[in-house]
Design a protein around this motif. Structure first.
Motif, short mmCIF file in Angstrom:
data_model
loop_
_atom_site.label_atom_id
_atom_site.label_comp_id
_atom_site.label_asym_id
_atom_site.label_seq_id
_atom_site.Cartn_x
_atom_site.Cartn_y
_atom_site.Cartn_z
N HIS A 71 0.83 -1.21 0.00
CA HIS A 71 0.00 0.00 0.00
C HIS A 71 0.86 1.26 0.00
CE1 HIS A 71 -3.18 2.83 1.52
NE2 HIS A 71 -3.77 2.24 0.50
N ASP A 76 -2.68 4.80 -4.20
CA ASP A 76 -3.91 5.05 -4.95
C ASP A 76 -4.90 3.90 -4.83
OD1 ASP A 76 -1.98 3.49 -6.40
OD2 ASP A 76 -3.16 3.75 -8.22
N ARG A 78 -7.25 1.21 -2.86
CA ARG A 78 -7.98 0.93 -1.62
C ARG A 78 -8.14 -0.57 -1.53
NH1 ARG A 78 -13.38 3.19 -1.78
NH2 ARG A 78 -13.18 2.84 -3.98
N TYR A 79 -7.75 -1.12 -0.39
CA TYR A 79 -7.93 -2.55 -0.22
C TYR A 79 -8.63 -2.81 1.10
CZ TYR A 79 -4.14 -3.00 3.21
OH TYR A 79 -3.36 -2.90 4.33
N GLN A 80 -9.33 -3.91 1.13
CA GLN A 80 -10.02 -4.34 2.34
C GLN A 80 -9.68 -5.81 2.56
OE1 GLN A 80 -14.23 -3.65 2.30
NE2 GLN A 80 -14.58 -4.84 4.15
N HIS A 116 -8.66 0.29 -9.01
CA HIS A 116 -7.86 0.57 -7.81
C HIS A 116 -8.56 0.19 -6.51
CE1 HIS A 116 -4.86 2.53 -10.29
NE2 HIS A 116 -5.87 3.10 -10.93
N GLN A 117 -9.39 -0.85 -6.57
CA GLN A 117 -10.03 -1.37 -5.36
C GLN A 117 -9.86 -2.88 -5.35
OE1 GLN A 117 -13.99 -0.03 -4.59
NE2 GLN A 117 -14.35 -1.61 -3.06
#
Length: 190
Positions: A71, A76, A78-80, A116-117
């Motif tokens: 990250h 840029d 977003r991760y979960q 970007h997710q």
């Protein structure tokens, strides 16, 4: 070899007194990346049973550290991370040093393809099988792409992409006794 040729060219460029300062910075970055390529190639030559000096490493803590480092390189994105199995107690595993490189490669592909997710999930199955799921939120693969995933280089939509990332990740995971599979998600994404 091509890699050695690039090392020689970069060294020659760096020694030129008339090289502009901004170009010198680019050449130094190129030298660092070439060295990183050389180290990865040497790791590919090592026996995975000798990885980490035959010492187990904490899987969840390692995953958390690798995600944080990734990250930092990709702010840029977003991760979960959704962990379905409890993070405690920690799982101790023997990992090929290239395991994390394979993960980063797949995370990058998912981020690039999925606006970007990236969603990441972990599960530990009863038979002590660890599953790391990586999902982007858009796009899909054709049936032919799904059947060939990890077996052959494929067309890449990236401007400079050669479609080799999944192939290398598949080989790295298979070398350690794991596997890589791709599937389209019912709600969209891969």
């Amino acid at each position: 070899t091509p890699l050695n040729n690039l090392f020689l060219l970069a060294d020659e460029l760096n020694q030129r007194p008339d090289l502009p300062e901004d170009a010198r910075a680019d050449v130094q970055l190129m030298q660092q990346q070439l060295q990183q390529c050389r180290e990865v190639l040497w790791q590919l030559k090592t026996d995975p049973t000798e990885a980490n000096g035959n010492q187990p490493v904490p899987l969840y803590a390692g995953l958390q550290a690798q995600l944080a480092a990734w990250h930092n390189l990709r702010p840029d994105v977003r991760y979960q991370w959704q962990a379905h199995s409890p993070i405690e107690p920690e799982i101790w595993v023997y990992l090929d040093p290239l395991f994390w490189s394979a993960c980063v490669n797949i995370w990058n592909n998912a981020a690039d393809a999925g606006a970007h997710q990236v969603d990441i999930e972990t599960r530990l199955l009863p038979e002590q099988v660890f599953v790391l799921g990586i999902r982007n939120r858009s796009g899909c693969l054709s049936e032919q792409q799904l059947q060939q995933a990890g077996l052959n280089a494929q067309h890449s939509d990236k401007p400079a992409g050669l479609g080799m990332g999944v192939l290398l990740s598949h080989a790295t995971l298979a070398r350690q006794g794991g596997s890589l599979s791709l599937s389209n998600h019912a709600e969209g994404g891969v």
